[in-house]
Design a protein around this motif. Structure first.
Motif, PDB file in Angstrom:
ATOM      1  N   TRP A 119       0.836  -1.217   0.000  1.00 50.73           N
ATOM      2  CA  TRP A 119       0.000   0.000   0.000  1.00 50.73           C
ATOM      3  C   TRP A 119       0.867   1.262   0.000  1.00 50.73           C
ATOM      4  O   TRP A 119       0.634   2.189  -0.758  1.00 50.73           O
ATOM      5  CB  TRP A 119      -0.925  -0.012   1.226  1.00 50.73           C
ATOM      6  CG  TRP A 119      -1.989   1.039   1.160  1.00 50.73           C
ATOM      7  CD1 TRP A 119      -3.220   0.942   0.570  1.00 50.73           C
ATOM      8  CD2 TRP A 119      -1.907   2.364   1.701  1.00 50.73           C
ATOM      9  NE1 TRP A 119      -3.906   2.129   0.705  1.00 50.73           N
ATOM     10  CE2 TRP A 119      -3.120   3.017   1.396  1.00 50.73           C
ATOM     11  CE3 TRP A 119      -0.933   3.071   2.408  1.00 50.73           C
ATOM     12  CZ2 TRP A 119      -3.393   4.329   1.778  1.00 50.73           C
ATOM     13  CZ3 TRP A 119      -1.198   4.389   2.788  1.00 50.73           C
ATOM     14  CH2 TRP A 119      -2.414   4.989   2.472  1.00 50.73           C
ATOM     15  N   GLN A 126       4.404   3.536  -9.195  1.00 57.07           N
ATOM     16  CA  GLN A 126       3.653   4.073 -10.338  1.00 57.07           C
ATOM     17  C   GLN A 126       4.396   5.181 -11.082  1.00 57.07           C
ATOM     18  O   GLN A 126       4.028   5.531 -12.197  1.00 57.07           O
ATOM     19  CB  GLN A 126       2.279   4.590  -9.874  1.00 57.07           C
ATOM     20  CG  GLN A 126       1.308   3.433  -9.654  1.00 57.07           C
ATOM     21  CD  GLN A 126      -0.032   3.890  -9.138  1.00 57.07           C
ATOM     22  OE1 GLN A 126      -0.098   4.710  -8.218  1.00 57.07           O
ATOM     23  NE2 GLN A 126      -1.098   3.381  -9.726  1.00 57.07           N
ATOM     24  N   ALA A 164      -6.535  -9.887  -7.032  1.00 59.82           N
ATOM     25  CA  ALA A 164      -7.386  -8.692  -7.070  1.00 59.82           C
ATOM     26  C   ALA A 164      -6.581  -7.470  -7.501  1.00 59.82           C
ATOM     27  O   ALA A 164      -7.010  -6.684  -8.357  1.00 59.82           O
ATOM     28  CB  ALA A 164      -8.033  -8.469  -5.711  1.00 59.82           C
ATOM     29  N   LEU A 165      -5.371  -7.324  -6.935  1.00 56.12           N
ATOM     30  CA  LEU A 165      -4.536  -6.165  -7.292  1.00 56.12           C
ATOM     31  C   LEU A 165      -4.041  -6.249  -8.728  1.00 56.12           C
ATOM     32  O   LEU A 165      -3.843  -5.217  -9.384  1.00 56.12           O
ATOM     33  CB  LEU A 165      -3.349  -6.040  -6.324  1.00 56.12           C
ATOM     34  CG  LEU A 165      -3.690  -5.705  -4.876  1.00 56.12           C
ATOM     35  CD1 LEU A 165      -2.414  -5.447  -4.084  1.00 56.12           C
ATOM     36  CD2 LEU A 165      -4.618  -4.508  -4.771  1.00 56.12           C
ATOM     37  N   HIS A 166      -3.852  -7.473  -9.220  1.00 54.67           N
ATOM     38  CA  HIS A 166      -3.453  -7.645 -10.628  1.00 54.67           C
ATOM     39  C   HIS A 166      -4.490  -6.939 -11.512  1.00 54.67           C
ATOM     40  O   HIS A 166      -4.132  -6.204 -12.448  1.00 54.67           O
ATOM     41  CB  HIS A 166      -3.373  -9.137 -10.960  1.00 54.67           C
ATOM     42  CG  HIS A 166      -3.042  -9.418 -12.395  1.00 54.67           C
ATOM     43  ND1 HIS A 166      -1.751  -9.488 -12.862  1.00 54.67           N
ATOM     44  CD2 HIS A 166      -3.849  -9.625 -13.476  1.00 54.67           C
ATOM     45  CE1 HIS A 166      -1.766  -9.720 -14.167  1.00 54.67           C
ATOM     46  NE2 HIS A 166      -3.028  -9.816 -14.566  1.00 54.67           N
ATOM     47  N   GLU A 167      -5.767  -7.153 -11.200  1.00 48.02           N
ATOM     48  CA  GLU A 167      -6.836  -6.524 -12.001  1.00 48.02           C
ATOM     49  C   GLU A 167      -6.909  -5.021 -11.731  1.00 48.02           C
ATOM     50  O   GLU A 167      -7.004  -4.221 -12.656  1.00 48.02           O
ATOM     51  CB  GLU A 167      -8.192  -7.177 -11.688  1.00 48.02           C
ATOM     52  CG  GLU A 167      -8.270  -8.650 -12.062  1.00 48.02           C
ATOM     53  CD  GLU A 167      -7.962  -8.933 -13.540  1.00 48.02           C
ATOM     54  OE1 GLU A 167      -8.300  -8.115 -14.403  1.00 48.02           O
ATOM     55  OE2 GLU A 167      -7.339  -9.986 -13.817  1.00 48.02           O
ATOM     56  N   GLU A 168      -6.838  -4.636 -10.448  1.00 47.27           N
ATOM     57  CA  GLU A 168      -6.995  -3.211 -10.107  1.00 47.27           C
ATOM     58  C   GLU A 168      -5.887  -2.345 -10.697  1.00 47.27           C
ATOM     59  O   GLU A 168      -6.119  -1.194 -11.058  1.00 47.27           O
ATOM     60  CB  GLU A 168      -6.982  -3.019  -8.583  1.00 47.27           C
ATOM     61  CG  GLU A 168      -8.268  -3.421  -7.892  1.00 47.27           C
ATOM     62  CD  GLU A 168      -8.277  -2.998  -6.419  1.00 47.27           C
ATOM     63  OE1 GLU A 168      -7.553  -2.042  -6.045  1.00 47.27           O
ATOM     64  OE2 GLU A 168      -9.009  -3.640  -5.644  1.00 47.27           O
ATOM     65  N   LEU A 169      -4.672  -2.907 -10.764  1.00 49.74           N
ATOM     66  CA  LEU A 169      -3.521  -2.062 -11.126  1.00 49.74           C
ATOM     67  C   LEU A 169      -3.035  -2.244 -12.554  1.00 49.74           C
ATOM     68  O   LEU A 169      -2.098  -1.573 -12.979  1.00 49.74           O
ATOM     69  CB  LEU A 169      -2.363  -2.319 -10.154  1.00 49.74           C
ATOM     70  CG  LEU A 169      -2.629  -1.910  -8.702  1.00 49.74           C
ATOM     71  CD1 LEU A 169      -1.464  -2.314  -7.810  1.00 49.74           C
ATOM     72  CD2 LEU A 169      -2.864  -0.407  -8.583  1.00 49.74           C
ATOM     73  N   LYS A 170      -3.698  -3.154 -13.303  1.00 50.16           N
ATOM     74  CA  LYS A 170      -3.123  -3.445 -14.628  1.00 50.16           C
ATOM     75  C   LYS A 170      -3.183  -2.237 -15.565  1.00 50.16           C
ATOM     76  O   LYS A 170      -2.309  -2.086 -16.411  1.00 50.16           O
ATOM     77  CB  LYS A 170      -3.752  -4.687 -15.254  1.00 50.16           C
ATOM     78  CG  LYS A 170      -5.166  -4.559 -15.694  1.00 50.16           C
ATOM     79  CD  LYS A 170      -5.632  -5.859 -16.326  1.00 50.16           C
ATOM     80  CE  LYS A 170      -7.104  -5.713 -16.637  1.00 50.16           C
ATOM     81  NZ  LYS A 170      -7.800  -6.957 -16.734  1.00 50.16           N
ATOM     82  N   ASP A 171      -4.167  -1.388 -15.379  1.00 50.06           N
ATOM     83  CA  ASP A 171      -4.221  -0.183 -16.223  1.00 50.06           C
ATOM     84  C   ASP A 171      -3.572   1.008 -15.524  1.00 50.06           C
ATOM     85  O   ASP A 171      -3.594   2.127 -16.037  1.00 50.06           O
ATOM     86  CB  ASP A 171      -5.670   0.135 -16.595  1.00 50.06           C
ATOM     87  CG  ASP A 171      -6.263  -1.013 -17.413  1.00 50.06           C
ATOM     88  OD1 ASP A 171      -5.515  -1.614 -18.205  1.00 50.06           O
ATOM     89  OD2 ASP A 171      -7.464  -1.306 -17.230  1.00 50.06           O
ATOM     90  N   ALA A 172      -3.036   0.776 -14.330  1.00 48.92           N
ATOM     91  CA  ALA A 172      -2.415   1.871 -13.571  1.00 48.92           C
ATOM     92  C   ALA A 172      -0.899   1.735 -13.562  1.00 48.92           C
ATOM     93  O   ALA A 172      -0.201   2.360 -12.764  1.00 48.92           O
ATOM     94  CB  ALA A 172      -2.956   1.879 -12.148  1.00 48.92           C
TER      95      ALA A 172
END
Ligand SMILES: NC(=O)c1ccc[n+]([C@@H]2O[C@H](COP(=O)([O-])OP(=O)(O)OC[C@H]3O[C@@H](n4cnc5c(N)ncnc54)[C@H](OP(=O)(O)O)[C@@H]3O)[C@@H](O)[C@H]2O)c1
Length: 253
Positions: A119, A126, A164-172
Protein backbone atom coordinates in the motif's frame (compact mmCIF):
# COMPACT_ATOMS: atom_id res chain seq x y z
CA UNK A 1 18.21 5.28 -11.20
CA UNK A 2 15.55 2.79 -10.05
CA UNK A 3 15.61 -0.07 -7.56
CA UNK A 4 13.86 -3.35 -6.92
CA UNK A 5 13.14 -3.82 -3.21
CA UNK A 6 13.32 -7.45 -2.05
CA UNK A 7 12.15 -8.54 1.40
CA UNK A 8 13.68 -11.67 2.85
CA UNK A 9 16.85 -11.23 0.78
CA UNK A 10 19.21 -12.76 3.37
CA UNK A 11 18.48 -16.39 2.38
CA UNK A 12 16.71 -18.79 0.04
CA UNK A 13 14.42 -17.52 -2.70
CA UNK A 14 14.94 -13.84 -1.82
CA UNK A 15 18.72 -14.14 -2.03
CA UNK A 16 18.39 -15.82 -5.44
CA UNK A 17 16.09 -13.01 -6.61
CA UNK A 18 18.83 -10.58 -5.58
CA UNK A 19 21.60 -12.51 -7.35
CA UNK A 20 19.55 -12.94 -10.53
CA UNK A 21 18.42 -9.32 -10.77
CA UNK A 22 21.88 -7.94 -9.99
CA UNK A 23 23.26 -10.05 -12.85
CA UNK A 24 20.69 -8.27 -15.05
CA UNK A 25 22.17 -4.91 -13.94
CA UNK A 26 19.25 -4.09 -11.66
CA UNK A 27 19.87 -1.87 -8.60
CA UNK A 28 18.53 -3.38 -5.39
CA UNK A 29 17.31 -2.66 -1.87
CA UNK A 30 17.73 -5.72 0.35
CA UNK A 31 15.52 -6.15 3.43
CA UNK A 32 15.71 -8.78 6.22
CA UNK A 33 16.71 -9.01 9.89
CA UNK A 34 20.19 -10.54 9.45
CA UNK A 35 22.07 -7.38 8.50
CA UNK A 36 25.49 -9.09 8.36
CA UNK A 37 24.29 -11.39 5.59
CA UNK A 38 22.73 -8.50 3.66
CA UNK A 39 25.88 -6.40 3.92
CA UNK A 40 28.05 -9.29 2.62
CA UNK A 41 25.64 -10.00 -0.24
CA UNK A 42 25.35 -6.31 -1.15
CA UNK A 43 29.15 -5.93 -1.29
CA UNK A 44 29.49 -9.03 -3.45
CA UNK A 45 26.75 -8.06 -5.91
CA UNK A 46 27.76 -4.43 -6.29
CA UNK A 47 31.37 -5.46 -6.89
CA UNK A 48 30.52 -8.27 -9.35
CA UNK A 49 27.84 -6.52 -11.38
CA UNK A 50 28.55 -2.83 -10.92
CA UNK A 51 25.08 -2.13 -9.51
CA UNK A 52 23.94 -0.13 -6.49
CA UNK A 53 22.76 -2.35 -3.62
CA UNK A 54 21.29 -0.75 -0.49
CA UNK A 55 20.80 -2.66 2.77
CA UNK A 56 17.82 -2.03 5.00
CA UNK A 57 17.76 -4.22 8.12
CA UNK A 58 14.26 -4.49 9.55
CA UNK A 59 12.08 -6.91 11.48
CA UNK A 60 8.88 -7.28 9.47
CA UNK A 61 7.22 -9.06 12.39
CA UNK A 62 6.77 -5.60 13.91
CA UNK A 63 4.75 -2.66 12.68
CA UNK A 64 7.74 -0.37 13.42
CA UNK A 65 10.10 -2.51 11.34
CA UNK A 66 7.71 -2.48 8.40
CA UNK A 67 7.14 1.27 8.70
CA UNK A 68 10.93 1.78 8.84
CA UNK A 69 11.25 0.19 5.38
CA UNK A 70 8.78 2.47 3.62
CA UNK A 71 9.88 5.61 5.49
CA UNK A 72 13.57 4.96 4.69
CA UNK A 73 12.72 4.48 1.01
CA UNK A 74 10.83 7.80 1.02
CA UNK A 75 13.47 9.70 3.03
CA UNK A 76 16.29 8.43 0.78
CA UNK A 77 14.43 9.39 -2.40
CA UNK A 78 14.87 5.87 -3.81
CA UNK A 79 12.69 5.32 -6.90
CA UNK A 80 11.33 1.79 -7.24
CA UNK A 81 10.58 -0.14 -10.41
CA UNK A 82 9.86 -3.39 -8.56
CA UNK A 83 8.78 -4.76 -5.19
CA UNK A 84 9.24 -8.42 -4.27
CA UNK A 85 7.32 -9.29 -1.10
CA UNK A 86 9.16 -12.51 -0.35
CA UNK A 87 9.87 -12.54 3.42
CA UNK A 88 7.90 -15.22 5.18
CA UNK A 89 8.02 -18.31 7.32
CA UNK A 90 5.93 -21.29 8.36
CA UNK A 91 5.84 -23.75 11.22
CA UNK A 92 4.55 -27.30 11.43
CA UNK A 93 2.27 -28.20 14.32
CA UNK A 94 -1.32 -28.18 15.47
CA UNK A 95 -2.98 -24.77 15.84
CA UNK A 96 -3.50 -25.31 19.57
CA UNK A 97 0.06 -26.55 20.13
CA UNK A 98 2.02 -23.84 18.32
CA UNK A 99 2.34 -20.71 20.41
CA UNK A 100 -0.12 -17.93 19.72
CA UNK A 101 2.81 -15.48 19.61
CA UNK A 102 4.58 -17.41 16.82
CA UNK A 103 1.38 -17.70 14.78
CA UNK A 104 0.52 -14.00 15.15
CA UNK A 105 4.08 -13.17 14.14
CA UNK A 106 3.60 -15.35 11.03
CA UNK A 107 0.49 -13.36 10.10
CA UNK A 108 2.41 -10.13 10.68
CA UNK A 109 5.34 -11.14 8.40
CA UNK A 110 3.46 -13.10 5.72
CA UNK A 111 0.38 -10.87 5.50
CA UNK A 112 0.35 -7.58 7.44
CA UNK A 113 3.79 -6.35 6.44
CA UNK A 114 3.11 -7.37 2.82
CA UNK A 115 -0.14 -5.36 2.79
CA UNK A 116 1.51 -2.40 4.47
CA UNK A 117 4.56 -2.28 2.17
CA UNK A 118 2.44 -2.77 -0.94
CA UNK A 119 0.00 0.00 0.00
CA UNK A 120 2.73 2.45 0.97
CA UNK A 121 5.01 1.76 -2.01
CA UNK A 122 2.50 1.63 -4.89
CA UNK A 123 2.62 5.43 -5.49
CA UNK A 124 6.42 5.22 -5.76
CA UNK A 125 6.19 2.26 -8.19
CA UNK A 126 3.65 4.07 -10.34
CA UNK A 127 6.26 6.72 -11.15
CA UNK A 128 8.27 4.09 -13.10
CA UNK A 129 7.28 2.65 -16.46
CA UNK A 130 6.74 -1.11 -16.42
CA UNK A 131 6.83 -1.48 -12.63
CA UNK A 132 5.99 -4.82 -11.04
CA UNK A 133 5.12 -6.44 -7.72
CA UNK A 134 5.80 -10.12 -7.05
CA UNK A 135 4.10 -11.44 -3.93
CA UNK A 136 5.48 -14.80 -2.85
CA UNK A 137 2.53 -17.02 -1.97
CA UNK A 138 2.80 -20.83 -2.23
CA UNK A 139 1.01 -23.89 -3.57
CA UNK A 140 -0.28 -23.92 0.03
CA UNK A 141 -2.55 -21.05 -1.05
CA UNK A 142 -4.91 -23.38 -2.94
CA UNK A 143 -6.24 -25.52 -0.05
CA UNK A 144 -6.45 -25.63 3.73
CA UNK A 145 -3.46 -27.16 5.56
CA UNK A 146 -4.13 -29.14 8.73
CA UNK A 147 -1.10 -28.94 11.07
CA UNK A 148 0.01 -25.74 9.35
CA UNK A 149 -3.32 -23.95 9.49
CA UNK A 150 -2.11 -20.38 9.84
CA UNK A 151 0.66 -20.71 7.24
CA UNK A 152 -1.77 -22.03 4.61
CA UNK A 153 -4.29 -19.33 5.51
CA UNK A 154 -1.67 -16.58 5.14
CA UNK A 155 -0.75 -17.84 1.67
CA UNK A 156 -4.43 -18.05 0.60
CA UNK A 157 -4.68 -14.37 1.62
CA UNK A 158 -1.60 -13.43 -0.41
CA UNK A 159 -2.93 -15.23 -3.51
CA UNK A 160 -6.38 -13.65 -3.25
CA UNK A 161 -5.00 -10.15 -2.65
CA UNK A 162 -2.50 -10.44 -5.50
CA UNK A 163 -5.12 -11.59 -8.00
CA UNK A 164 -7.39 -8.69 -7.07
CA UNK A 165 -4.54 -6.16 -7.29
CA UNK A 166 -3.45 -7.64 -10.63
CA UNK A 167 -6.84 -6.52 -12.00
CA UNK A 168 -6.99 -3.21 -10.11
CA UNK A 169 -3.52 -2.06 -11.13
CA UNK A 170 -3.12 -3.45 -14.63
CA UNK A 171 -4.22 -0.18 -16.22
CA UNK A 172 -2.42 1.87 -13.57
CA UNK A 173 1.07 0.83 -14.65
CA UNK A 174 1.93 -1.85 -12.07
CA UNK A 175 1.90 -5.58 -12.90
CA UNK A 176 1.07 -7.72 -9.86
CA UNK A 177 1.91 -11.40 -9.73
CA UNK A 178 1.44 -14.13 -7.10
CA UNK A 179 4.35 -16.56 -7.16
CA UNK A 180 3.23 -19.98 -5.90
CA UNK A 181 6.21 -22.31 -5.42
CA UNK A 182 5.97 -25.83 -4.01
CA UNK A 183 8.74 -27.35 -1.89
CA UNK A 184 11.88 -25.35 -2.72
CA UNK A 185 15.52 -25.56 -1.57
CA UNK A 186 16.04 -22.87 1.06
CA UNK A 187 16.15 -22.47 4.83
CA UNK A 188 12.34 -22.62 4.95
CA UNK A 189 11.93 -26.36 5.74
CA UNK A 190 14.36 -26.25 8.67
CA UNK A 191 12.74 -23.10 10.07
CA UNK A 192 9.29 -24.72 9.69
CA UNK A 193 10.38 -28.10 11.19
CA UNK A 194 9.40 -29.77 7.90
CA UNK A 195 12.58 -31.45 6.65
CA UNK A 196 11.24 -34.94 7.50
CA UNK A 197 7.79 -34.46 5.93
CA UNK A 198 6.54 -36.47 2.93
CA UNK A 199 6.32 -33.16 1.05
CA UNK A 200 10.02 -32.27 1.41
CA UNK A 201 11.25 -35.87 1.23
CA UNK A 202 9.56 -36.16 -2.19
CA UNK A 203 12.04 -33.60 -3.55
CA UNK A 204 12.53 -29.86 -3.82
CA UNK A 205 12.94 -27.42 -6.68
CA UNK A 206 16.10 -25.31 -6.83
CA UNK A 207 15.35 -21.70 -5.87
CA UNK A 208 17.10 -20.63 -9.11
CA UNK A 209 14.42 -22.38 -11.22
CA UNK A 210 11.64 -20.80 -9.16
CA UNK A 211 13.11 -17.32 -9.55
CA UNK A 212 13.77 -17.72 -13.28
CA UNK A 213 10.11 -18.57 -13.86
CA UNK A 214 8.89 -15.81 -11.53
CA UNK A 215 10.86 -13.10 -13.31
CA UNK A 216 10.06 -14.32 -16.81
CA UNK A 217 6.34 -14.31 -16.01
CA UNK A 218 6.21 -11.33 -13.67
CA UNK A 219 3.25 -9.83 -15.60
CA UNK A 220 1.13 -12.98 -15.12
CA UNK A 221 -1.42 -13.01 -12.28
CA UNK A 222 -0.51 -16.45 -10.91
CA UNK A 223 2.84 -18.19 -11.47
CA UNK A 224 3.24 -21.83 -10.40
CA UNK A 225 6.80 -23.00 -11.14
CA UNK A 226 7.40 -26.69 -11.91
CA UNK A 227 5.22 -29.26 -13.65
CA UNK A 228 4.64 -31.31 -10.50
CA UNK A 229 3.38 -28.25 -8.62
CA UNK A 230 1.20 -27.21 -11.54
CA UNK A 231 -0.36 -30.67 -11.77
CA UNK A 232 -1.01 -30.75 -8.04
CA UNK A 233 -2.77 -27.38 -8.12
CA UNK A 234 -4.80 -28.24 -11.21
CA UNK A 235 -5.85 -31.69 -9.97
CA UNK A 236 -6.91 -30.02 -6.74
CA UNK A 237 -9.31 -27.82 -8.73
CA UNK A 238 -11.29 -30.90 -9.72
CA UNK A 239 -11.19 -32.64 -6.33
CA UNK A 240 -13.54 -32.15 -3.37
CA UNK A 241 -12.10 -29.82 -0.69
CA UNK A 242 -12.29 -32.74 1.76
CA UNK A 243 -9.70 -34.57 -0.35
CA UNK A 244 -7.34 -31.66 -0.95
CA UNK A 245 -7.15 -30.61 2.70
CA UNK A 246 -6.61 -34.20 3.88
CA UNK A 247 -3.92 -34.69 1.24
CA UNK A 248 -2.19 -31.50 2.45
CA UNK A 249 -2.29 -32.85 6.03
CA UNK A 250 -0.88 -36.21 4.85
CA UNK A 251 1.98 -34.53 2.96
CA UNK A 252 2.96 -32.71 6.14
CA UNK A 253 3.13 -35.87 8.26
N1 LIG B 1 10.96 -22.99 0.43
C1 LIG B 1 9.75 -23.43 0.18
O1 LIG B 1 9.51 -24.65 0.11
C2 LIG B 1 8.63 -22.45 -0.09
C3 LIG B 1 7.49 -22.92 -0.75
C4 LIG B 1 6.45 -22.03 -1.01
C5 LIG B 1 6.57 -20.71 -0.60
N2 LIG B 1 7.68 -20.28 0.06
C6 LIG B 1 7.75 -18.88 0.48
O2 LIG B 1 8.91 -18.30 -0.07
C7 LIG B 1 9.27 -17.15 0.69
C8 LIG B 1 10.77 -17.17 0.93
O3 LIG B 1 11.07 -18.28 1.76
P1 LIG B 1 12.37 -19.18 1.54
O4 LIG B 1 11.91 -20.51 1.10
O5 LIG B 1 13.37 -18.47 0.75
O6 LIG B 1 12.81 -19.32 3.09
P2 LIG B 1 14.13 -18.87 3.86
O7 LIG B 1 15.34 -19.40 3.17
O8 LIG B 1 13.88 -19.29 5.27
O9 LIG B 1 14.12 -17.29 3.74
C9 LIG B 1 13.16 -16.51 4.42
C10 LIG B 1 13.54 -15.05 4.33
O10 LIG B 1 12.52 -14.29 5.02
C11 LIG B 1 13.17 -13.42 5.93
N3 LIG B 1 12.35 -13.17 7.12
C12 LIG B 1 11.76 -14.08 7.92
N4 LIG B 1 11.20 -13.47 8.98
C13 LIG B 1 11.46 -12.14 8.84
C14 LIG B 1 11.18 -11.00 9.63
N5 LIG B 1 10.54 -11.09 10.81
N6 LIG B 1 11.57 -9.79 9.19
C15 LIG B 1 12.26 -9.68 8.01
N7 LIG B 1 12.56 -10.72 7.23
C16 LIG B 1 12.17 -11.94 7.65
C17 LIG B 1 14.46 -14.15 6.33
O11 LIG B 1 15.45 -13.20 6.72
P3 LIG B 1 15.98 -12.97 8.24
O12 LIG B 1 15.85 -14.26 8.96
O13 LIG B 1 17.40 -12.52 8.03
O14 LIG B 1 15.11 -11.89 8.79
C18 LIG B 1 14.87 -14.77 5.00
O15 LIG B 1 15.61 -13.85 4.24
C19 LIG B 1 8.41 -17.21 1.96
O16 LIG B 1 7.35 -16.30 1.85
C20 LIG B 1 7.88 -18.64 1.96
O17 LIG B 1 6.65 -18.74 2.64
C21 LIG B 1 8.72 -21.12 0.32
Amino acid sequence: MTYVLITGASAGIGEVFARTLAAQKQNLILVARREDRLVTLAAELSEQHDVKVEVLAADLATADGTEKVSSTVAASGWKLNGLINNAGFGDRGAFTELSLERQLSMIQVNVTSLVSLTWRLIPNLQESTGAFIINVASTAAFQAGPKMAIYYATKAFVLSLSEALHEELKDAGVAVSALCPGATESEFAAEAHMTDTRLFKAGTMPAEAVVRKALARRRTAIVIPGLRNLLMVWSGKFSPRLITRRLAGWLQA
